[in-house]
Design a protein around this motif. Structure first.
Motif, PDB file in Angstrom:
ATOM      1  N   ARG A   1      61.528 -47.103  34.031  1.00 13.43           N
ATOM      2  CA  ARG A   1      62.284 -47.086  35.280  1.00 13.43           C
ATOM      3  C   ARG A   1      61.386 -46.609  36.412  1.00 13.43           C
ATOM      4  N   GLN A   2      61.763 -47.007  37.612  1.00 12.93           N
ATOM      5  CA  GLN A   2      60.994 -46.611  38.790  1.00 12.93           C
ATOM      6  C   GLN A   2      61.955 -46.321  39.935  1.00 12.93           C
ATOM      7  N   ALA A   3      61.928 -45.094  40.379  1.00 13.31           N
ATOM      8  CA  ALA A   3      62.724 -44.682  41.528  1.00 13.31           C
ATOM      9  C   ALA A   3      61.893 -44.848  42.795  1.00 13.31           C
ATOM     10  N   PRO A   4      62.549 -44.964  43.956  1.00 13.43           N
ATOM     11  CA  PRO A   4      61.810 -45.137  45.208  1.00 13.43           C
ATOM     12  C   PRO A   4      60.807 -44.011  45.427  1.00 13.43           C
ATOM     13  N   GLY A   5      59.588 -44.387  45.728  1.00 15.12           N
ATOM     14  CA  GLY A   5      58.554 -43.411  46.011  1.00 15.12           C
ATOM     15  C   GLY A   5      57.965 -42.741  44.796  1.00 15.12           C
ATOM     16  N   LYS A   6      58.363 -43.174  43.612  1.00 18.42           N
ATOM     17  CA  LYS A   6      57.861 -42.556  42.386  1.00 18.42           C
ATOM     18  C   LYS A   6      57.159 -43.587  41.512  1.00 18.42           C
ATOM     19  N   GLU A   7      56.368 -43.088  40.592  1.00 12.46           N
ATOM     20  CA  GLU A   7      55.693 -43.984  39.667  1.00 12.46           C
ATOM     21  C   GLU A   7      56.656 -44.459  38.580  1.00 12.46           C
ATOM     22  N   ARG A   8      56.302 -45.575  37.986  1.00 11.95           N
ATOM     23  CA  ARG A   8      57.098 -46.082  36.876  1.00 11.95           C
ATOM     24  C   ARG A   8      56.999 -45.106  35.705  1.00 11.95           C
ATOM     25  N   GLU A   9      58.135 -44.801  35.106  1.00 15.34           N
ATOM     26  CA  GLU A   9      58.133 -43.847  34.008  1.00 15.34           C
ATOM     27  C   GLU A   9      58.784 -44.425  32.758  1.00 15.34           C
ATOM     28  N   PHE A  10      58.321 -43.930  31.639  1.00 15.60           N
ATOM     29  CA  PHE A  10      58.830 -44.377  30.350  1.00 15.60           C
ATOM     30  C   PHE A  10      60.231 -43.843  30.112  1.00 15.60           C
TER      31      PHE A  10
ATOM     32  N   THR B   1      69.059 -42.767  38.993  1.00 19.10           N
ATOM     33  CA  THR B   1      68.999 -43.907  39.896  1.00 19.10           C
ATOM     34  C   THR B   1      67.582 -44.447  39.972  1.00 19.10           C
ATOM     35  N   ALA B   2      67.442 -45.730  39.689  1.00 23.73           N
ATOM     36  CA  ALA B   2      66.121 -46.361  39.657  1.00 23.73           C
ATOM     37  C   ALA B   2      66.296 -47.843  39.357  1.00 23.73           C
ATOM     38  N   VAL B   3      65.213 -48.570  39.475  1.00 22.39           N
ATOM     39  CA  VAL B   3      65.151 -49.925  38.930  1.00 22.39           C
ATOM     40  C   VAL B   3      64.655 -49.794  37.492  1.00 22.39           C
ATOM     41  N   TYR B   4      65.404 -50.401  36.586  1.00 19.07           N
ATOM     42  CA  TYR B   4      65.077 -50.326  35.166  1.00 19.07           C
ATOM     43  C   TYR B   4      64.445 -51.650  34.723  1.00 19.07           C
ATOM     44  N   TYR B   5      63.322 -51.522  34.040  1.00 16.40           N
ATOM     45  CA  TYR B   5      62.568 -52.681  33.577  1.00 16.40           C
ATOM     46  C   TYR B   5      62.473 -52.674  32.054  1.00 16.40           C
ATOM     47  N   CYS B   6      62.593 -53.836  31.460  1.00 14.32           N
ATOM     48  CA  CYS B   6      62.248 -53.932  30.049  1.00 14.32           C
ATOM     49  C   CYS B   6      60.872 -54.569  29.941  1.00 14.32           C
ATOM     50  N   ALA B   7      60.220 -54.280  28.841  1.00 16.70           N
ATOM     51  CA  ALA B   7      58.862 -54.741  28.621  1.00 16.70           C
ATOM     52  C   ALA B   7      58.671 -55.082  27.153  1.00 16.70           C
TER      53      ALA B   7
END
Length: 126
Positions: free
Chosen positions: A38-47, A91-97
């Motif tokens: 996931r990645q929240a605004p202004g933050k790095e993508r996190e596991f 709250t964030a954009v959630y990505y699958c990989a």
């Protein structure tokens, strides 16, 4: 090669639940380890969480253990993320990989994944 499409995001009140889905194309989905980030605004993508290609092994970010559950259905080419007791900080954009690997294990670093979905927005209101 695999293509990933996330769904299930949305707006939810604090304390609520959401289940994200990630549908994968291709016939070799069961050969891919899968992960959620996931990645929240202004933050790095996190596991967030990961699962091995068989589904036997799972791994979670420490802060999310007990609230989030990753699972997969290889017959449906889909990986899920069940999120309970949601907090505004989720709250964030959630990505699958997806990561194509011979070993049935999980991976927690973004660089270990070769394929990514477009992301789905999760917003938790207080």
């Amino acid at each position: 090669q695999v293509q990933l499409v996330e769904s299930g995001g949305g707006l939810v009140q604090a304390g609520g639940s959401l289940r994200l889905s990630c549908a994968a194309s291709g016939r070799t989905f069961s050969s891919y380890a899968m992960g959620w980030f996931r990645q929240a605004p202004g933050k790095e993508r996190e596991f967030v969480a990961a699962v091995s290609w068989s589904g036997a092994l799972t791994y979670y970010a420490d802060a999310l253990k007990g609230r989030f559950t990753i699972s997969r259905d290889n017959a449906k080419n889909t990986v899920y993320l069940q999120m309970n007791s949601l907090k505004p900080e989720d709250t964030a954009v959630y990505y699958c990989a997806a990561a194509l690997r011979l070993k049935d294990t999980y991976y927690s670093r973004p660089g270990e994944y070769g394929y990514w979905g477009q992301g789905t927005q999760v917003t938790v209101s207080s």
